[in-house]
Write an enzyme that holds these catalytic residues in place. Structure first.
Site, mmCIF file in Angstrom:
data_model
loop_
_atom_site.group_PDB
_atom_site.id
_atom_site.type_symbol
_atom_site.label_atom_id
_atom_site.label_comp_id
_atom_site.label_asym_id
_atom_site.label_seq_id
_atom_site.Cartn_x
_atom_site.Cartn_y
_atom_site.Cartn_z
ATOM 1 N N GLY A 108 -1.949 -4.272 0.989
ATOM 2 C CA GLY A 108 -2.061 -5.502 1.773
ATOM 3 C C GLY A 108 -1.167 -6.628 1.315
ATOM 4 N N HIS A 130 -0.140 5.275 6.770
ATOM 5 C CA HIS A 130 0.128 5.557 5.367
ATOM 6 C C HIS A 130 0.468 7.026 5.134
ATOM 7 C CE1 HIS A 130 -2.360 1.868 5.262
ATOM 8 N NE2 HIS A 130 -1.520 1.538 4.292
ATOM 9 N N ASP A 147 -4.888 7.282 9.673
ATOM 10 C CA ASP A 147 -4.628 5.960 10.244
ATOM 11 C C ASP A 147 -3.226 5.854 10.841
ATOM 12 O OD1 ASP A 147 -2.944 5.803 8.039
ATOM 13 O OD2 ASP A 147 -4.080 4.227 7.035
ATOM 14 N N ASN A 176 3.619 -5.756 5.713
ATOM 15 C CA ASN A 176 2.434 -6.551 6.058
ATOM 16 C C ASN A 176 2.819 -7.896 6.668
ATOM 17 O OD1 ASN A 176 0.278 -4.765 5.156
ATOM 18 N ND2 ASN A 176 1.082 -5.098 3.111
ATOM 19 N N SER A 212 0.802 -1.219 0.000
ATOM 20 C CA SER A 212 0.000 0.000 0.000
ATOM 21 C C SER A 212 0.837 1.271 0.000
ATOM 22 C CB SER A 212 -0.931 0.009 1.219
ATOM 23 O OG SER A 212 -0.183 -0.098 2.426
#
Length: 209
Positions: free
Chosen positions: A73, A186, A183, A102, A36
């Protein structure tokens, strides 16, 4: 040999030289295998650093093509299932692997991470590509021992596979709230410009190796 023959030979040599240089430049195709952080998660279309850097290359007439296969992801084992098809379809001269975050969040064993990275590298090298691996780091809240072993994996794998270790573009960005999305995982649109400039320099260093 008369004057006209010499002139023809000179023109032929110049043409061949120009063609060889152009061909060498156009052969720089970088396949980016990422997650991502390179897929533009949470951003509008065309805001991600990969797109911004390609625009910069085009504006500067640099014969470098970035082929972005990053998927939000994505883990190293997901990428292994796809890499053969990517290599066959794109036939890159270079492969940049930006993966592992991840894996770390999911608590994958470090030995598995190293195994998967090694497989991605060796498959790329077998296809004739030069490989760089970004030295991903994960938050210390996953445990200092695991975090250190995770980070050390990248240097270990690149040393063993004779591939290139590239610095992580998130180190300075992740600690600056104004550059992160809500979040806190990112980078935001403002950060993409910083990443673009960082990666422009780092890719240049890699290509000059």
């Amino acid at each position: 040999m008369n004057y006209f023959s010499l002139k023809f030979l000179f023109i032929l040599l110049l043409t061949f030289s120009s063609f060889s240089t152009f061909s060498s430049e156009t052969s720089t195709k970088i396949l980016l295998i990422g997650d991502s952080l390179s897929a533009g998660y949470g951003l509008k279309q065309d805001q991600d650093w990969v797109h911004l850097l390609q625009n910069e290359y085009d504006a500067q007439n640099k014969q470098i093509t970035l082929i972005n296969t990053a998927i939000s992801g994505q883990t190293t084992d997901n990428a292994i299932l796809k890499i053969d098809a990517w290599l066959e379809a794109h036939q890159p001269s270079h492969v940049l692997i930006e993966l592992g975050g991840n894996d770390g969040i999911r608590g994958f064993p470090v030995s598995i991470l190293q195994k998967h990275l090694t497989e991605l590298i060796t498959k790329s090298q077998a296809a004739g590509a030069k490989v760089a691996v970004m030295a991903i780091q994960i938050p210390p809240n996953l445990g200092p021992r695991y975090s250190k072993m995770f980070a050390d994996s990248y240097g270990k794998v690149t040393n063993e596979t004779n591939s290139y270790l590239m610095p992580y573009f998130m180190l300075d960005i992740a600690i600056e709230p104004s550059l992160m999305q809500d979040d806190n995982l990112h980078p935001n649109a403002k950060a993409q410009l910083i990443i673009r400039d960082f990666m422009s320099l780092e890719i240049d260093k890699w290509l000059q190796q």
